[in-house]
Design a protein around this motif. Structure first.
Motif, PDB file in Angstrom:
ATOM      1  N   GLN A 107     -41.477 -90.984 -31.202  1.00 40.74           N
ATOM      2  CA  GLN A 107     -41.712 -89.662 -30.632  1.00 40.74           C
ATOM      3  C   GLN A 107     -41.047 -88.590 -31.476  1.00 40.74           C
ATOM      4  OE1 GLN A 107     -41.916 -88.785 -26.456  1.00 40.74           O
ATOM      5  NE2 GLN A 107     -40.265 -87.309 -26.641  1.00 40.74           N
ATOM      6  N   ASP A 108     -41.727 -87.486 -31.578  1.00 44.18           N
ATOM      7  CA  ASP A 108     -41.167 -86.321 -32.264  1.00 44.18           C
ATOM      8  C   ASP A 108     -41.181 -85.153 -31.297  1.00 44.18           C
ATOM      9  OD1 ASP A 108     -40.138 -84.640 -34.141  1.00 44.18           O
ATOM     10  OD2 ASP A 108     -41.980 -84.445 -35.321  1.00 44.18           O
ATOM     11  N   GLN A 109     -40.001 -84.584 -31.056  1.00 40.39           N
ATOM     12  CA  GLN A 109     -39.907 -83.375 -30.257  1.00 40.39           C
ATOM     13  C   GLN A 109     -39.610 -82.224 -31.209  1.00 40.39           C
ATOM     14  OE1 GLN A 109     -38.138 -83.618 -26.504  1.00 40.39           O
ATOM     15  NE2 GLN A 109     -37.582 -81.445 -26.389  1.00 40.39           N
ATOM     16  N   ILE A 110     -40.532 -81.277 -31.235  1.00 40.66           N
ATOM     17  CA  ILE A 110     -40.489 -80.197 -32.224  1.00 40.66           C
ATOM     18  C   ILE A 110     -40.173 -78.890 -31.508  1.00 40.66           C
ATOM     19  CG2 ILE A 110     -41.741 -79.069 -34.092  1.00 40.66           C
ATOM     20  CD1 ILE A 110     -43.697 -81.496 -33.969  1.00 40.66           C
ATOM     21  N   ASP A 111     -39.141 -78.227 -31.951  1.00 36.16           N
ATOM     22  CA  ASP A 111     -38.682 -76.986 -31.333  1.00 36.16           C
ATOM     23  C   ASP A 111     -38.965 -75.818 -32.273  1.00 36.16           C
ATOM     24  OD1 ASP A 111     -37.399 -75.029 -29.901  1.00 36.16           O
ATOM     25  OD2 ASP A 111     -35.395 -75.621 -30.550  1.00 36.16           O
ATOM     26  N   PHE A 112     -39.733 -74.861 -31.756  1.00 38.30           N
ATOM     27  CA  PHE A 112     -40.053 -73.660 -32.530  1.00 38.30           C
ATOM     28  C   PHE A 112     -39.199 -72.476 -32.077  1.00 38.30           C
ATOM     29  CE2 PHE A 112     -43.840 -76.334 -32.510  1.00 38.30           C
ATOM     30  CZ  PHE A 112     -44.115 -76.428 -33.862  1.00 38.30           C
ATOM     31  N   SER A 130     -41.990 -75.330 -27.638  1.00 38.19           N
ATOM     32  CA  SER A 130     -41.576 -76.667 -28.038  1.00 38.19           C
ATOM     33  C   SER A 130     -42.745 -77.615 -27.809  1.00 38.19           C
ATOM     34  CB  SER A 130     -40.343 -77.130 -27.263  1.00 38.19           C
ATOM     35  OG  SER A 130     -40.587 -77.125 -25.868  1.00 38.19           O
ATOM     36  N   LEU A 131     -42.839 -78.623 -28.665  1.00 42.49           N
ATOM     37  CA  LEU A 131     -43.963 -79.550 -28.647  1.00 42.49           C
ATOM     38  C   LEU A 131     -43.425 -80.973 -28.628  1.00 42.49           C
ATOM     39  CD1 LEU A 131     -47.075 -80.041 -28.979  1.00 42.49           C
ATOM     40  CD2 LEU A 131     -46.656 -80.038 -31.459  1.00 42.49           C
ATOM     41  N   VAL A 132     -44.025 -81.817 -27.783  1.00 37.92           N
ATOM     42  CA  VAL A 132     -43.656 -83.226 -27.716  1.00 37.92           C
ATOM     43  C   VAL A 132     -44.879 -84.060 -28.070  1.00 37.92           C
ATOM     44  CG1 VAL A 132     -42.857 -85.115 -26.245  1.00 37.92           C
ATOM     45  CG2 VAL A 132     -41.923 -82.825 -25.941  1.00 37.92           C
ATOM     46  N   LEU A 133     -44.720 -84.955 -29.044  1.00 35.44           N
ATOM     47  CA  LEU A 133     -45.779 -85.874 -29.443  1.00 35.44           C
ATOM     48  C   LEU A 133     -45.210 -87.288 -29.421  1.00 35.44           C
ATOM     49  CD1 LEU A 133     -47.190 -83.933 -32.533  1.00 35.44           C
ATOM     50  CD2 LEU A 133     -48.167 -83.993 -30.225  1.00 35.44           C
ATOM     51  N   GLY A 134     -45.905 -88.219 -28.759  1.00 39.27           N
ATOM     52  CA  GLY A 134     -45.382 -89.568 -28.659  1.00 39.27           C
ATOM     53  C   GLY A 134     -46.476 -90.614 -28.680  1.00 39.27           C
ATOM     54  N   LYS A 171     -51.561-102.841 -25.556  1.00 46.97           N
ATOM     55  CA  LYS A 171     -52.055-101.503 -25.240  1.00 46.97           C
ATOM     56  C   LYS A 171     -51.236-100.461 -25.984  1.00 46.97           C
ATOM     57  CE  LYS A 171     -54.869 -98.791 -23.047  1.00 46.97           C
ATOM     58  NZ  LYS A 171     -56.332 -98.863 -23.261  1.00 46.97           N
ATOM     59  N   THR A 172     -51.934 -99.441 -26.488  1.00 48.25           N
ATOM     60  CA  THR A 172     -51.295 -98.285 -27.099  1.00 48.25           C
ATOM     61  C   THR A 172     -51.507 -97.075 -26.195  1.00 48.25           C
ATOM     62  OG1 THR A 172     -51.649 -99.135 -29.333  1.00 48.25           O
ATOM     63  CG2 THR A 172     -51.237 -96.777 -29.118  1.00 48.25           C
ATOM     64  N   THR A 173     -50.427 -96.378 -25.899  1.00 48.45           N
ATOM     65  CA  THR A 173     -50.508 -95.187 -25.052  1.00 48.45           C
ATOM     66  C   THR A 173     -49.955 -93.990 -25.805  1.00 48.45           C
ATOM     67  OG1 THR A 173     -48.413 -95.888 -24.040  1.00 48.45           O
ATOM     68  CG2 THR A 173     -50.438 -96.371 -22.837  1.00 48.45           C
ATOM     69  N   LYS A 174     -50.387 -92.804 -25.375  1.00 47.77           N
ATOM     70  CA  LYS A 174     -50.050 -91.568 -26.101  1.00 47.77           C
ATOM     71  C   LYS A 174     -49.612 -90.482 -25.122  1.00 47.77           C
ATOM     72  CE  LYS A 174     -54.253 -91.729 -27.586  1.00 47.77           C
ATOM     73  NZ  LYS A 174     -54.556 -93.091 -27.132  1.00 47.77           N
ATOM     74  N   ARG A 175     -48.919 -89.515 -25.682  1.00 46.08           N
ATOM     75  CA  ARG A 175     -48.462 -88.375 -24.890  1.00 46.08           C
ATOM     76  C   ARG A 175     -48.361 -87.154 -25.784  1.00 46.08           C
ATOM     77  NH1 ARG A 175     -42.340 -86.964 -23.014  1.00 46.08           N
ATOM     78  NH2 ARG A 175     -42.800 -85.419 -21.411  1.00 46.08           N
ATOM     79  N   ALA A 176     -48.730 -85.995 -25.257  1.00 41.43           N
ATOM     80  CA  ALA A 176     -48.549 -84.729 -25.956  1.00 41.43           C
ATOM     81  C   ALA A 176     -48.276 -83.647 -24.919  1.00 41.43           C
ATOM     82  CB  ALA A 176     -49.783 -84.369 -26.782  1.00 41.43           C
ATOM     83  N   GLY A 177     -47.317 -82.784 -25.211  1.00 40.98           N
ATOM     84  CA  GLY A 177     -46.991 -81.717 -24.282  1.00 40.98           C
ATOM     85  C   GLY A 177     -46.498 -80.481 -24.994  1.00 40.98           C
ATOM     86  N   LEU A 178     -46.937 -79.326 -24.535  1.00 40.91           N
ATOM     87  CA  LEU A 178     -46.556 -78.050 -25.142  1.00 40.91           C
ATOM     88  C   LEU A 178     -45.960 -77.143 -24.073  1.00 40.91           C
ATOM     89  CD1 LEU A 178     -46.624 -76.052 -27.577  1.00 40.91           C
ATOM     90  CD2 LEU A 178     -48.885 -75.320 -26.723  1.00 40.91           C
ATOM     91  N   THR A 179     -44.770 -76.626 -24.357  1.00 37.73           N
ATOM     92  CA  THR A 179     -44.120 -75.654 -23.483  1.00 37.73           C
ATOM     93  C   THR A 179     -44.035 -74.321 -24.209  1.00 37.73           C
ATOM     94  OG1 THR A 179     -42.778 -77.356 -22.397  1.00 37.73           O
ATOM     95  CG2 THR A 179     -42.028 -75.085 -22.210  1.00 37.73           C
ATOM     96  N   ILE A 180     -44.491 -73.262 -23.565  1.00 41.13           N
ATOM     97  CA  ILE A 180     -44.426 -71.914 -24.128  1.00 41.13           C
ATOM     98  C   ILE A 180     -43.227 -71.192 -23.513  1.00 41.13           C
ATOM     99  CG2 ILE A 180     -45.618 -69.729 -24.451  1.00 41.13           C
ATOM    100  CD1 ILE A 180     -46.939 -72.070 -25.872  1.00 41.13           C
ATOM    101  N   ASN A 181     -42.314 -70.744 -24.336  1.00 40.22           N
ATOM    102  CA  ASN A 181     -41.153 -70.003 -23.841  1.00 40.22           C
ATOM    103  C   ASN A 181     -41.536 -68.535 -23.664  1.00 40.22           C
ATOM    104  OD1 ASN A 181     -39.816 -72.445 -24.191  1.00 40.22           O
ATOM    105  ND2 ASN A 181     -39.073 -71.888 -26.227  1.00 40.22           N
ATOM    106  N   ALA A 182     -42.291 -68.261 -22.598  1.00 41.50           N
ATOM    107  CA  ALA A 182     -42.792 -66.902 -22.375  1.00 41.50           C
ATOM    108  C   ALA A 182     -41.636 -65.911 -22.279  1.00 41.50           C
ATOM    109  CB  ALA A 182     -43.639 -66.869 -21.110  1.00 41.50           C
TER     110      ALA A 182
END
Length: 692
Positions: free
Chosen positions: A426-431, A436-440, A460-471
């Motif tokens: 997993q890579d958690q990327i902070d802008f 911030s973006l989470v890819l796993g 089985k292979t599973t995936k996840r992606a999530g984006l949070t906007i710091n409004a």
């Protein structure tokens, strides 16, 4: 009804250990309106989503936290009761066989300290509230985090850890059903680098059903070694012994929901056999939890647990579906007797879980990364003997007579071994202040061995992606996609294996945290699970797999909590859950859930204060329609009230809690096969606590 599904479907279930996500989150500013020392941290941070103390505001997924203080205020006696004011969680009636919480229409999976506790429907003791610091509900598919898990989400219980400041509490309580309980919790340093903690519970109690005990002994000890600021190692051991036969009460429709005047069956009626019904359970577990920071950019997290558990359980229970007159005439001709089934199981569990991950921090231009890589492994073994007799004699539900039924004869013996290995990245990327973006991604390999049967292997292979906007510093919209994967252990009633369940969800929402004491969340989700299980319309003891389940809905959760002042939690959920090929709500699943609970502290002077609180819980109607409209049973909606009052004087607290304050008669669920689950009556508990 659960009594039909559980015995037919599972003798254990497959799961995996947790992905240790050691993701760092950026600090964020907040508008402060309250002194920070007065805040009770409730719903502001969680470890289940990232395995670090991550602000919930920056997690692109719905997650709720219930602290031990909130559990105590609500008078929660088990995990089921602890979550009854949580959005999207439905738990129906009480059942001493386990804490069965449905999240968004799918049964949750239980974890302790990030490691899986329950592998399907296992007959282990229910977790003890007094041993826990908090409960975190991660809502929605979470297989990238936790491997094989439910489409609805997971419930992760955080164990109390030793502290380097001396303190603790001792309490005694008495309540409904002659419930007597004593609890002690003490912690403190043994040296500059070593701390210890002990939690003990002793309970002697009846239950809501005649001839049914609810006794418990728990001893949990812990050691924390902290040789430096970079290293923390916790060793936690627990022993638990319960004596509580199944206490759910299944009654005929015509003696409960559809009863004519004078024909309603007593709530406490017992339809088993006092000398045969039993639930003797032992649970022992040892956990080693360690973290180490090699540098600011490189860290290690490791969690390992070994579990031993033994259970002897037996019960006679009503089987209205066997009645020759159908669901509206459950009695044998010319009597008020209803057929019964017999089920018994002697079982031993052995479980080993370990989860190990390393995290690397680095930067690429304006983005900060934390890359997590790791592996987890779980080994689950159960050895069981079972007895099942259908139509094992009838009992008069208005005038039961005991002592004529035979003891169980064990005629089914099984040894099952489940192994799982998961690799995750997993890579958690902070802008920065932007987003911030989470890819796993994760790959699981699972094998299941039923002695005498071919080995079943699943990958089985599973995936996840999530984006949070710091409004803003306090407002965070988010969007996420996540998947789940859950192999099903055991065989159906006819010896056939089940296909693994696979879920995927899209969720959008917004979180708002205007102060440290306040957290609000609104979430919309679209969730689908393939290979869905449903009750066989020709046999309620069997489950079949056909098609899929689609769930869509909206949730709202608000939490506000300031110590020694005012707290409020409010939740609302609306969700449609439909089986493929059906244009109606799935059986036993409410569309609407709503609740609100608040407490207020009033200073009385001379070190004396009073806390008063109360809550209201609403559960929408449920339907049971297994026969495609031929016979439909509707369970009415119900609203229940809870209340508490406490007096605090220096180190002493005297608290009273009432659950179902007005003793409302209700039914958590009724089945078109001819029965209703009986709701819990009013229960009152008084507790005297001394803190030191």
């Amino acid at each position: 009804m659960r009594v039909c599904l559980d015995r037919a479907v599972v003798r254990g279930s497959l799961g995996v250990s947790l992905l240790a996500l050691a993701c760092a989150q950026p600090a964020f500013a907040q508008s402060e309106t309250t002194d920070e020392s007065d805040i009770v941290v409730t719903g502001t941070s969680a470890t289940s989503a990232t395995k670090t103390d991550t602000p919930i505001l920056r997690i692109p997924q719905a997650i709720e936290v219930v602290t031990v203080e909130e559990m105590q205020d609500r008078g929660a006696l088990n995990i089921r009761e602890a979550l009854k004011y949580t959005a999207g969680v439905y738990n129906g009636g009480d059942d001493s066989r386990g804490d069965f919480n449905n999240i968004r229409g799918f049964e949750s999976v239980l974890y302790v300290d990030g490691l899986k506790r329950n592998y399907g429907f296992v007959y282990m003791p229910r977790p003890e509230i007094a041993t826990l610091e908090r409960v975190e509900v991660l809502v929605g598919p979470a297989s990238v985090l936790y491997g094989a898990g439910s489409s609805g989400g997971i419930t992760n219980m955080q164990t109390k850890r030793p502290q380097f400041d001396f303190g603790g509490s001792a309490s005694v309580s008495y309540g409904t059903f002659d419930r007597k309980e004593a609890t002690v919790d003490v912690t403190g340093p043994l040296s500059d680098t070593l701390a210890a903690r002990f939690v003990g519970v002793v309970r002697d109690s009846d239950s809501r059903m005649d001839f049914t005990r609810n006794d418990r002994v728990v001893a949990q000890g812990g050691l924390t070694w902290r040789p430096g600021e970079q290293t923390n190692i916790d060793l936690i051991g627990i022993y638990q012994e319960d004596h509580n036969p199944p206490n759910y009460n299944v009654m005929p429709l015509v003696g409960s929901l559809l009863a004519l005047p004078g024909q309603r069956i007593r709530n406490s009626s017992f339809f088993g056999e006092p000398d045969i019904n039993r639930g003797d359970k032992e649970y022992t577990a040892v956990s080693l939890l360690a973290t180490h920071e090699f540098s600011d950019a490189f860290s290690l997290r490791s969690s390992t647990r070994y579990t031993w558990a033994n259970t002897k359980q037996a019960e006679y229970y009503l089987a209205t579906y066997l009645s020759p007159g159908g669901p509206l005439d459950p009695f044998l001709p010319g009597t008020t007797a209803v057929p019964r089934n017999l089920f018994a199981i002697n079982i031993k569990y052995r479980t080993f879980n370990t989860d190990n991950g390393v995290a690397f921090k680095f930067e690429t231009g304006p983005a900060s990364h934390q890359l997590l890589a790791g592996v987890d492994y779980s080994y689950f073994k159960q050895v069981s003997g079972q007895a099942f007799v259908e139509n094992a004699g009838a009992i008069d539900v208005y005038n039961p007579v005991y002592g004529t039924a035979p003891a169980p004869v064990f005629n089914f013996f099984n040894t099952q071994i489940l192994k799982q290995t998961g690799f995750y990245l997993q890579d958690q990327i902070d802008f920065g202040q932007v987003a911030s973006l989470v890819l796993g991604i994760r790959h699981d390999s699972v094998s299941k061995v039923d002695v005498g049967a071919p080995v079943e292997k699943t990958k089985k292979t599973t995936k996840r992606a999530g984006l949070t906007i710091n409004a803003t510093s306090t407002l965070a919209p988010y969007i996420s996609y996540s998947e789940s994967f859950l192999p099903i252990s055991g065989l159906n009633q006819f010896g056939s294996a089940y296909q693994p369940l696979f879920g995927k969800q899209v969720e959008v929402g917004v979180k708002w945290q205007p102060t440290r004491a306040t957290m609000l969340r609104v979430s919309l989700y679209d969730l689908k699970e393939d290979n869905a299980l449903r009750t066989d319309p020709s046999n309620p003891l069997n489950s079949i797999q056909t098609g899929s389940v689609k769930a869509k809905g909206v949730e709202f959760q608000a939490n506000y909590n300031v110590a020694d002042d005012f707290s409020l939690v409010a939740a609302f959920a609306y969700g449609t859950v439909r089986l493929s090929g059906q244009d109606r709500q799935r059986d036993d699943t409410p569309k609407y859930l709503a609740s609100i609970f608040g407490t207020k502290t009033v200073e009385l002077g001379n070190d004396l204060s009073m806390r008063i609180g109360g809550g209201v819980r609403y559960t929408g109607k449920l339907n049971s329609d297994p026969f495609g409209g031929a016979f439909v049973v509707e369970t009415p909606s119900y609203t229940l009230a809870d209340a508490m009052v406490a007096l605090d004087y220096k180190a002493w607290t005297l608290q009273f809690n009432a659950i179902n304050l007005f003793d409302e008669v209700y039914y958590p669920g009724c089945s078109a096969f001819g029965s209703c689950a009986n709701g819990e009556p009013r229960t009152v508990q008084g507790t005297l606590t001394y803190k030191f």
